[in-house]
Scaffold this motif. Structure first.
Motif, PDB file in Angstrom:
ATOM      1  N   ASN A 171       0.803  -1.222   0.000  1.00 28.45           N
ATOM      2  CA  ASN A 171       0.000   0.000   0.000  1.00 28.45           C
ATOM      3  C   ASN A 171       0.838   1.275   0.000  1.00 28.45           C
ATOM      4  O   ASN A 171       0.274   2.363  -0.063  1.00 28.45           O
ATOM      5  CB  ASN A 171      -0.936   0.017   1.213  1.00 28.45           C
ATOM      6  CG  ASN A 171      -1.943  -1.108   1.141  1.00 28.45           C
ATOM      7  OD1 ASN A 171      -2.274  -1.582   0.063  1.00 28.45           O
ATOM      8  ND2 ASN A 171      -2.408  -1.551   2.284  1.00 28.45           N
ATOM      9  N   ALA A 172       2.155   1.147   0.080  1.00 28.58           N
ATOM     10  CA  ALA A 172       3.022   2.323   0.089  1.00 28.58           C
ATOM     11  C   ALA A 172       3.085   2.945  -1.307  1.00 28.58           C
ATOM     12  O   ALA A 172       2.818   2.280  -2.315  1.00 28.58           O
ATOM     13  CB  ALA A 172       4.416   1.942   0.563  1.00 28.58           C
ATOM     14  N   HIS A 173       3.440   4.197  -1.350  1.00 36.07           N
ATOM     15  CA  HIS A 173       3.575   4.916  -2.618  1.00 36.07           C
ATOM     16  C   HIS A 173       4.682   4.268  -3.451  1.00 36.07           C
ATOM     17  O   HIS A 173       5.732   3.873  -2.920  1.00 36.07           O
ATOM     18  CB  HIS A 173       3.891   6.387  -2.329  1.00 36.07           C
ATOM     19  CG  HIS A 173       3.789   7.251  -3.527  1.00 36.07           C
ATOM     20  ND1 HIS A 173       4.833   7.429  -4.393  1.00 36.07           N
ATOM     21  CD2 HIS A 173       2.762   7.978  -4.021  1.00 36.07           C
ATOM     22  CE1 HIS A 173       4.470   8.231  -5.367  1.00 36.07           C
ATOM     23  NE2 HIS A 173       3.211   8.585  -5.154  1.00 36.07           N
ATOM     24  N   HIS A 224       6.866   5.459  -5.525  1.00 40.85           N
ATOM     25  CA  HIS A 224       8.142   6.163  -5.474  1.00 40.85           C
ATOM     26  C   HIS A 224       8.902   5.827  -4.188  1.00 40.85           C
ATOM     27  O   HIS A 224      10.118   5.620  -4.204  1.00 40.85           O
ATOM     28  CB  HIS A 224       7.921   7.669  -5.591  1.00 40.85           C
ATOM     29  CG  HIS A 224       9.164   8.463  -5.688  1.00 40.85           C
ATOM     30  ND1 HIS A 224      10.005   8.387  -6.774  1.00 40.85           N
ATOM     31  CD2 HIS A 224       9.724   9.341  -4.823  1.00 40.85           C
ATOM     32  CE1 HIS A 224      11.034   9.205  -6.574  1.00 40.85           C
ATOM     33  NE2 HIS A 224      10.875   9.786  -5.399  1.00 40.85           N
ATOM     34  N   HIS A 225       8.203   5.742  -3.084  1.00 47.41           N
ATOM     35  CA  HIS A 225       8.843   5.406  -1.805  1.00 47.41           C
ATOM     36  C   HIS A 225       9.381   3.988  -1.820  1.00 47.41           C
ATOM     37  O   HIS A 225      10.463   3.716  -1.291  1.00 47.41           O
ATOM     38  CB  HIS A 225       7.860   5.581  -0.652  1.00 47.41           C
ATOM     39  CG  HIS A 225       7.443   6.999  -0.457  1.00 47.41           C
ATOM     40  ND1 HIS A 225       6.303   7.335   0.236  1.00 47.41           N
ATOM     41  CD2 HIS A 225       7.992   8.180  -0.864  1.00 47.41           C
ATOM     42  CE1 HIS A 225       6.169   8.649   0.236  1.00 47.41           C
ATOM     43  NE2 HIS A 225       7.182   9.172  -0.427  1.00 47.41           N
TER      44      HIS A 225
END
Length: 125
Positions: free
Chosen positions: A27-29, A31-32
């Motif tokens: 669920n993290a972005h 890009h991150h």
């Protein structure tokens, strides 16, 4: 984002574990997650090798899988990394196959005949 950079400069097992969790978080972005993989690549810790193999084989976006393959390419003395790269060269997308092949050029343990046999002749792959 700044936290990923700090962890990447800090190093150590705690930072490696946190970066690996960030890279694997679905669920993290995007890009991150990619930045976390690049930070892991800079750290080059052996404890992250199994996690990078899992990430390269996962259903993550292609960009993340290709970044993980590039990170695995730095472990030129690891049979585990060599197997994961050979597998992706045989079954991955075009970008994954190109990145895996580029990385495998530096592996001394890589057997070209075995990899191409799996790619073109062995239907079990």
């Amino acid at each position: 984002m700044a936290l990923i950079g700090v962890l990447g400069r800090m190093g150590g097992p705690v930072a490696e574990k946190a970066l690996l969790q960030a890279a694997l978080a679905p669920n993290a972005h995007l890009h991150h997650r990619v930045e976390a993989v690049y930070a892991l690549r800079r750290l080059h810790g052996l404890s992250t090798l199994p996690g990078l193999c899992v990430l390269a084989r996962s259903e993550a976006p292609e960009l993340i899988r290709v970044a993980a393959l590039g990170a695995l390419g730095d472990f030129t003395d690891s049979q585990q990394a060599c197997r994961a790269l050979a597998e992706r060269m045989a079954t991955g997308t075009d970008r994954e196959r190109i990145e895996a092949a580029r990385c495998l050029l530096c592996f001394t343990a890589f057997d070209l005949k075995t990899a191409f046999h799996a790619r073109f002749f062995d239907r079990a792959w």
